[in-house]
Design a protein around this motif. Structure first.
Motif, mmCIF file in Angstrom:
data_model
loop_
_atom_site.group_PDB
_atom_site.id
_atom_site.type_symbol
_atom_site.label_atom_id
_atom_site.label_comp_id
_atom_site.label_asym_id
_atom_site.label_seq_id
_atom_site.Cartn_x
_atom_site.Cartn_y
_atom_site.Cartn_z
ATOM 1 N N ASP A 130 33.805 16.772 -10.939
ATOM 2 C CA ASP A 130 33.116 16.404 -9.520
ATOM 3 C C ASP A 130 33.462 16.932 -8.663
ATOM 4 O O ASP A 130 32.504 17.350 -7.493
ATOM 5 N N HIS A 188 24.309 17.419 -8.539
ATOM 6 C CA HIS A 188 23.999 15.930 -8.699
ATOM 7 C C HIS A 188 22.688 15.438 -9.047
ATOM 8 O O HIS A 188 22.641 14.471 -9.832
ATOM 9 N N HIS A 190 30.798 11.332 -15.922
ATOM 10 C CA HIS A 190 30.064 11.893 -14.670
ATOM 11 C C HIS A 190 30.476 13.374 -14.291
ATOM 12 O O HIS A 190 29.663 14.208 -14.260
ATOM 13 N N VAL A 198 28.320 17.092 -13.871
ATOM 14 C CA VAL A 198 28.310 17.548 -12.856
ATOM 15 C C VAL A 198 28.750 19.112 -12.857
ATOM 16 O O VAL A 198 28.308 19.786 -12.160
HETATM 17 ZN ZN LIG Z 1 30.024 12.686 -8.124
#
Ligand SMILES: [Zn+2]
Length: 372
Positions: free
Chosen positions: A172, A260, A277, A281
């Motif tokens: 991320d 994103h 997540h 990403v």
């Molecule tokens: Zn994020």
């Protein structure tokens, strides 16, 4: 040009921070409502309660957090806080528990204290909660006028957290510089929600984004090793700061771009890829660089980083080796939904250009693996 930047009130990080939390919290109030994930509370409760008792802070601890940041859960917890007249809310755990704590504190007009027990998301420092229904369906964002009052991160706790979550946090954070850079240099539109346009971004936010990226390249591999061993080292501490503070402040004050949106695109597959997540990403970052036509040197720097720390950079890495072109086109269509920030670029982005960039990222990644 009007520029703005927003920061959390205070950020404290280091090994053993949890043992002194009472001392840090004491200036904020007298009675704390504590909520968190079962694993987060398990890792911190004993030391935290001892320290809060030593500084005469009254506590009510809730062990029934429903694992989702929903309006129903926020109301339940706010009612407890109201009945008990809590003037501090302490959230312990990962993104959902922290987002819930921010929402409960906002409702109670109480101070927000955040104790992250994993370094996998930007939730700790930002002035927003991502709201879901109790059945885990995305509902929307709830924004606040101020960021959390205090974030206290014990790196001994993070060192003992699951290593894959730390790596996902690096994924991320990897996107942060490239998305900030896109916002600052290749964006044309004023996208008011969740970011800024060129000229409105402060030097501070961009500098923190670049520092975040440089820290990942410098300390990522060593931090991974530290977490595997369950020990806190300077490299792990720098990565915790990059994942938790630098990435949050940068992304909140610049905004997201293609990476994103590509993550959002892959959500149409459900949990088919079985990834976190930040892992999706990371792949989205490689795709973004191709979409933007960035130099090969930068692309290989990002791919090499992913390879070194264990982030996915091919479709096979994403458990999607058998994805069909039709499915991939559906991902590309969702990525280019009109509400997505991917449309801020000075050049038009279409489902076809996203589809082609995903394919190109995949084949570049495969070629990289073959040459290793
Ligand atoms: Zn994020």
């Amino acid at each position: 040009m009007i520029k703005r930047i927003t920061f959390p009130g205070r950020y404290i990080q280091g090994p053993g921070v949890i043992n002194k939390i009472g001392k840090y919290v004491t200036t904020y109030g007298k009675k704390a409502l504590i909520l968190g994930s079962p694993s987060g509370l398990k890792a911190t409760e004993e030391a935290m309660m001892k320290s809060l008792a030593e500084t005469n802070i009254e506590t009510i601890i809730d062990h029934n957090f429903g694992r989702e940041c929903s309006y129903e859960e926020v109301s339940r917890l706010a009612n407890i806080g109201n009945d008990e007249k809590a003037d501090i809310v302490i959230g312990v755990g990962g993104g959902k528990a922290l987002d819930t704590a921010k929402a409960v504190a906002h409702k109670l007009r109480a101070k927000t204290i955040i104790v992250p027990t994993v370094a996998s998301s930007d939730a700790a420092c930002t002035a927003v909660s991502v709201m879901y229904t109790p059945d885990h369906v995305f509902k929307g964002y709830q924004f606040y006028s101020t960021n959390p009052d205090l974030i206290a991160v014990d790196t001994n706790v993070i060192a003992r957290s699951p290593v894959r979550l730390l790596i996902s946090g690096m994924g991320d954070a990897l996107a942060t510089w490239w998305e900030s850079n896109a916002r600052a240099s290749a964006y044309a539109k004023d996208l008011t929600c969740g970011g800024s346009r060129p000229g409105h971004i402060t030097m501070a936010a961009l500098t923190l984004a670049k520092l975040c990226y440089d820290t990942l390249l410098k300390c990522g591999v060593e931090a991974r090793r530290s977490c595997e061993e369950g020990v806190s080292t300077p490299a792990l501490e720098e990565i915790v700061e990059a994942n938790t503070l630098l990435s949050s402040v940068a992304v909140e004050n610049t905004g997201t771009a293609a990476a994103h949106s590509i993550y959002d695109g892959f959500t149409i597959l459900g949990q088919k890829h079985k990834l976190y997540h930040g892992e999706v990403v990371a792949f989205g970052t490689v795709v973004q660089l191709i979409l933007e036509g960035q130099p090969e040197k930068d692309l290989y720097e990002v791919i090499n980083f992913c390879d070194n720390v264990g982030l996915p950079y091919t479709l096979a890495d994403m458990n999607l080796a058998d994805i069909t072109d039709e499915e991939l086109m559906e991902v590309a269509k969702r990525t280019t939904d009109p509400a997505e920030f991917i449309h801020g670029y000075t050049f038009p982005v279409t489902p076809e250009s996203v589809f082609d960039s995903i394919k190109a990222a995949d084949s570049m990644g495969i070629a990289f693996k073959e040459r290793k």
